[in-house]
Write a protein that holds these residues in place. Structure first.
Motif, PDB file in Angstrom:
ATOM      1  N   LEU A 103       0.830  -1.203   0.000  1.00 41.61           N
ATOM      2  CA  LEU A 103       0.000   0.000   0.000  1.00 41.61           C
ATOM      3  C   LEU A 103       0.867   1.256   0.000  1.00 41.61           C
ATOM      4  O   LEU A 103       0.626   2.190  -0.783  1.00 41.61           O
ATOM      5  N   VAL A 104       1.869   1.287   0.872  1.00 42.92           N
ATOM      6  CA  VAL A 104       2.763   2.453   0.942  1.00 42.92           C
ATOM      7  C   VAL A 104       3.470   2.653  -0.394  1.00 42.92           C
ATOM      8  O   VAL A 104       3.611   3.790  -0.873  1.00 42.92           O
ATOM      9  N   HIS A 105       3.904   1.554  -0.995  1.00 39.38           N
ATOM     10  CA  HIS A 105       4.572   1.636  -2.304  1.00 39.38           C
ATOM     11  C   HIS A 105       3.654   2.283  -3.337  1.00 39.38           C
ATOM     12  O   HIS A 105       4.059   3.213  -4.058  1.00 39.38           O
ATOM     13  N   HIS A 106       2.419   1.802  -3.428  1.00 40.20           N
ATOM     14  CA  HIS A 106       1.502   2.339  -4.427  1.00 40.20           C
ATOM     15  C   HIS A 106       1.053   3.757  -4.093  1.00 40.20           C
ATOM     16  O   HIS A 106       0.809   4.571  -4.995  1.00 40.20           O
ATOM     17  N   LEU A 107       0.951   4.074  -2.805  1.00 39.98           N
ATOM     18  CA  LEU A 107       0.573   5.432  -2.421  1.00 39.98           C
ATOM     19  C   LEU A 107       1.654   6.426  -2.835  1.00 39.98           C
ATOM     20  O   LEU A 107       1.347   7.475  -3.425  1.00 39.98           O
ATOM     21  N   ALA A 108       2.907   6.092  -2.548  1.00 42.39           N
ATOM     22  CA  ALA A 108       4.012   6.975  -2.940  1.00 42.39           C
ATOM     23  C   ALA A 108       4.103   7.086  -4.455  1.00 42.39           C
ATOM     24  O   ALA A 108       4.369   8.165  -5.006  1.00 42.39           O
ATOM     25  N   GLU A 109       3.871   5.971  -5.143  1.00 43.62           N
ATOM     26  CA  GLU A 109       3.898   5.971  -6.605  1.00 43.62           C
ATOM     27  C   GLU A 109       2.790   6.863  -7.163  1.00 43.62           C
ATOM     28  O   GLU A 109       3.026   7.671  -8.072  1.00 43.62           O
ATOM     29  N   LEU A 110       1.589   6.723  -6.619  1.00 42.56           N
ATOM     30  CA  LEU A 110       0.455   7.540  -7.050  1.00 42.56           C
ATOM     31  C   LEU A 110       0.737   9.022  -6.835  1.00 42.56           C
ATOM     32  O   LEU A 110       0.510   9.853  -7.730  1.00 42.56           O
ATOM     33  N   HIS A 111       1.242   9.365  -5.666  1.00 42.82           N
ATOM     34  CA  HIS A 111       1.541  10.771  -5.369  1.00 42.82           C
ATOM     35  C   HIS A 111       2.654  11.298  -6.258  1.00 42.82           C
ATOM     36  O   HIS A 111       2.600  12.445  -6.729  1.00 42.82           O
ATOM     37  N   GLY A 112       3.658  10.471  -6.490  1.00 39.10           N
ATOM     38  CA  GLY A 112       4.757  10.907  -7.344  1.00 39.10           C
ATOM     39  C   GLY A 112       4.316  11.163  -8.774  1.00 39.10           C
ATOM     40  O   GLY A 112       4.734  12.135  -9.404  1.00 39.10           O
ATOM     41  N   TYR A 113       3.455  10.292  -9.301  1.00 34.46           N
ATOM     42  CA  TYR A 113       2.955  10.442 -10.667  1.00 34.46           C
ATOM     43  C   TYR A 113       2.097  11.692 -10.840  1.00 34.46           C
ATOM     44  O   TYR A 113       2.051  12.281 -11.928  1.00 34.46           O
ATOM     45  N   THR A 114       1.369  12.076  -9.783  1.00 37.56           N
ATOM     46  CA  THR A 114       0.359  13.134  -9.935  1.00 37.56           C
ATOM     47  C   THR A 114       0.721  14.442  -9.242  1.00 37.56           C
ATOM     48  O   THR A 114      -0.078  15.364  -9.213  1.00 37.56           O
ATOM     49  N   ALA A 115       1.939  14.533  -8.665  1.00 35.75           N
ATOM     50  CA  ALA A 115       2.353  15.749  -7.953  1.00 35.75           C
ATOM     51  C   ALA A 115       2.364  16.950  -8.891  1.00 35.75           C
ATOM     52  O   ALA A 115       2.809  16.857 -10.040  1.00 35.75           O
ATOM     53  N   LYS A 116       1.870  18.043  -8.379  1.00 37.60           N
ATOM     54  CA  LYS A 116       1.766  19.248  -9.203  1.00 37.60           C
ATOM     55  C   LYS A 116       1.938  20.488  -8.331  1.00 37.60           C
ATOM     56  O   LYS A 116       1.266  20.622  -7.310  1.00 37.60           O
ATOM     57  N   GLU A 117       2.864  21.349  -8.732  1.00 31.84           N
ATOM     58  CA  GLU A 117       3.036  22.603  -8.000  1.00 31.84           C
ATOM     59  C   GLU A 117       1.845  23.519  -8.275  1.00 31.84           C
ATOM     60  O   GLU A 117       1.453  23.722  -9.423  1.00 31.84           O
ATOM     61  N   GLN A 118       1.278  24.064  -7.199  1.00 35.83           N
ATOM     62  CA  GLN A 118       0.125  24.942  -7.314  1.00 35.83           C
ATOM     63  C   GLN A 118       0.559  26.405  -7.203  1.00 35.83           C
ATOM     64  O   GLN A 118       1.567  26.711  -6.558  1.00 35.83           O
ATOM     65  N   ALA A 119      -0.206  27.273  -7.831  1.00 39.78           N
ATOM     66  CA  ALA A 119       0.056  28.702  -7.692  1.00 39.78           C
ATOM     67  C   ALA A 119      -0.123  29.080  -6.222  1.00 39.78           C
ATOM     68  O   ALA A 119      -1.149  28.756  -5.613  1.00 39.78           O
ATOM     69  N   PHE A 120       0.870  29.738  -5.649  1.00 37.34           N
ATOM     70  CA  PHE A 120       0.834  30.039  -4.223  1.00 37.34           C
ATOM     71  C   PHE A 120      -0.147  31.170  -3.936  1.00 37.34           C
ATOM     72  O   PHE A 120      -0.129  32.213  -4.594  1.00 37.34           O
ATOM     73  N   SER A 121      -0.997  30.950  -2.949  1.00 33.37           N
ATOM     74  CA  SER A 121      -1.958  31.971  -2.522  1.00 33.37           C
ATOM     75  C   SER A 121      -1.888  32.077  -1.009  1.00 33.37           C
ATOM     76  O   SER A 121      -2.295  31.167  -0.291  1.00 33.37           O
ATOM     77  N   GLU A 122      -1.367  33.184  -0.516  1.00 36.84           N
ATOM     78  CA  GLU A 122      -1.247  33.378   0.928  1.00 36.84           C
ATOM     79  C   GLU A 122      -2.614  33.354   1.604  1.00 36.84           C
ATOM     80  O   GLU A 122      -2.764  32.836   2.714  1.00 36.84           O
ATOM     81  N   GLU A 123      -3.636  33.873   0.924  1.00 33.10           N
ATOM     82  CA  GLU A 123      -4.978  33.913   1.504  1.00 33.10           C
ATOM     83  C   GLU A 123      -5.550  32.506   1.668  1.00 33.10           C
ATOM     84  O   GLU A 123      -6.157  32.180   2.694  1.00 33.10           O
ATOM     85  N   VAL A 124      -5.350  31.656   0.659  1.00 32.34           N
ATOM     86  CA  VAL A 124      -5.842  30.276   0.746  1.00 32.34           C
ATOM     87  C   VAL A 124      -5.140  29.523   1.871  1.00 32.34           C
ATOM     88  O   VAL A 124      -5.777  28.795   2.650  1.00 32.34           O
ATOM     89  N   ILE A 125      -3.816  29.690   1.971  1.00 28.32           N
ATOM     90  CA  ILE A 125      -3.054  29.035   3.032  1.00 28.32           C
ATOM     91  C   ILE A 125      -3.512  29.531   4.401  1.00 28.32           C
ATOM     92  O   ILE A 125      -3.686  28.735   5.346  1.00 28.32           O
ATOM     93  N   LYS A 126      -3.735  30.813   4.512  1.00 34.08           N
ATOM     94  CA  LYS A 126      -4.190  31.388   5.783  1.00 34.08           C
ATOM     95  C   LYS A 126      -5.541  30.814   6.182  1.00 34.08           C
ATOM     96  O   LYS A 126      -5.767  30.467   7.348  1.00 34.08           O
ATOM     97  N   GLN A 127      -6.448  30.686   5.221  1.00 29.87           N
ATOM     98  CA  GLN A 127      -7.770  30.119   5.510  1.00 29.87           C
ATOM     99  C   GLN A 127      -7.673  28.671   5.956  1.00 29.87           C
ATOM    100  O   GLN A 127      -8.363  28.246   6.890  1.00 29.87           O
ATOM    101  N   SER A 128      -6.801  27.903   5.297  1.00 30.20           N
ATOM    102  CA  SER A 128      -6.616  26.499   5.684  1.00 30.20           C
ATOM    103  C   SER A 128      -6.057  26.395   7.097  1.00 30.20           C
ATOM    104  O   SER A 128      -6.509  25.573   7.904  1.00 30.20           O
ATOM    105  N   TYR A 129      -5.080  27.225   7.382  1.00 31.05           N
ATOM    106  CA  TYR A 129      -4.475  27.238   8.719  1.00 31.05           C
ATOM    107  C   TYR A 129      -5.514  27.589   9.782  1.00 31.05           C
ATOM    108  O   TYR A 129      -5.637  26.897  10.802  1.00 31.05           O
TER     109      TYR A 129
END
Length: 321
Positions: A103-129
């Protein structure tokens, strides 16, 4: 749910039908299949189909594919529900430890295949926090009210006495969770980076099957684009059995995951924050209050004590993480 008209669309002629929870196992001369009746919308099913095509492009094999009808459809309407079919995977020849490794192997593989840098938004991060802080403070306040209420009584039950005796330790873990969350927030504002992955959404051993050295996620009905920590924290929590907890196994899971998909420093802070917060221990209080007549008090005490031991073990894991 073995409607002949429904099975006719798949050219399935059952030799045996078994209902297992929400799944109907259909055994035929062509093999065994899993028929699932859901409340998914067409849009949600379309997303699952899109993901399946994406997995094929990525050569990601850690999922159970959807079987088409003989007309080429990927699902069938049954009243207000959507029904879909997949091959049945019998779990065998795999120990729980080997299953977790897969499971860990496939989870890391899935995340590695689909990783994507997102446009940084301080407001979105602040809301999540702020949302995470508010949810945790609310949960903590419930427990503070509870301990204040029971301390006023002359006689406490064994469970209540155990909870009171460990309360300050639980508050220390809440403080550690808040501190690591603050560190995540400060670091992410400094680095100004945030990446998302395709999260399975219900990443637990119960949503993963293994057979003959291979493993598969059962479905992606709850999948979402989010931080990889969402899946990783969910898996670690769900894979821990209080009466069989082995901190070394958790450390090994993290090392195995990072060997394939390395976490950023701020992501590690977020994971530590999730794992430090004693949600499962607080849930024991709710279980006691809702189930105190069904279980002997000593059973509640044993489960609570084991969960405290798990938190102490997680603390040892995170001290070097």
């Amino acid at each position: 749910m073995s409607n002949p008209a429904l099975l006719f669309q798949y050219d399935l002629y059952p030799e045996r039908v078994v209902q297992i929870g929400k799944i109907t196992k259909i055994e035929t001369e062509r093999g065994a299949f899993a028929l699932k009746k859901t409340q998914l919308s067409k849009e949600q099913m379309d997303r699952m189909l899109y993901l399946e095509e994406r997995f094929k492009q990525l050569k990601f094999e850690g999922y159970v594919p959807i079987v088409r009808t003989k007309y080429g459809d990927s699902f069938v309407y049954q009243g207000d529900h959507i029904v879909y079919l997949t091959p049945w995977v019998d779990e065998r020849e795999t120990s729980p430890a080997q299953k977790d490794e897969l499971l860990v192997h496939h989870l890391a593989e899935l995340h590695g295949y689909t990783a994507k840098e997102q446009a940084f938004s301080e407001e979105v991060i602040k809301q999540s926090y702020q949302k995470m802080v508010l949810l945790r403070e609310s949960r903590q306040f419930e427990m503070e009210k509870y301990v204040s209420h029971i301390e006023k009584r002359i006689y406490l039950s064994p469970f209540e006495l155990t909870f009171v005796s460990h309360f300050h330790q639980l508050m220390r873990y809440c403080e550690l969770a808040k501190r690591r969350l603050d560190d995540w927030y400060e670091q992410i504002l400094e680095t100004k980076r945030y990446r998302s992955v395709l999260c399975h959404g219900k990443c637990s051993p119960s949503h993963y099957v293994s057979s003959g050295g291979r493993g598969y996620f059962i479905n992606f009905e709850k999948s979402v684009s989010d931080t990889p920590i969402r899946d990783l924290a969910y898996f670690i929590r769900s894979s821990i059995q209080p009466f069989q907890f082995n901190p070394a196994a958790t450390t090994a899971h993290l090392a195995r995951y990072e060997a394939q998909f390395s976490l950023n420093d701020e992501e590690k802070e977020l994971l530590a924050s999730y794992l430090y917060f004693p949600e499962s221990v607080f849930n024991s209080v709710l279980l006691f209050n809702e189930n105190r007549q069904q279980w002997p008090h000593i059973k509640h005490v044993r489960l609570f004590t084991k969960k405290i031991e798990v938190m102490n073990g997680i603390n040892n894991v995170l001290e070097n993480f």
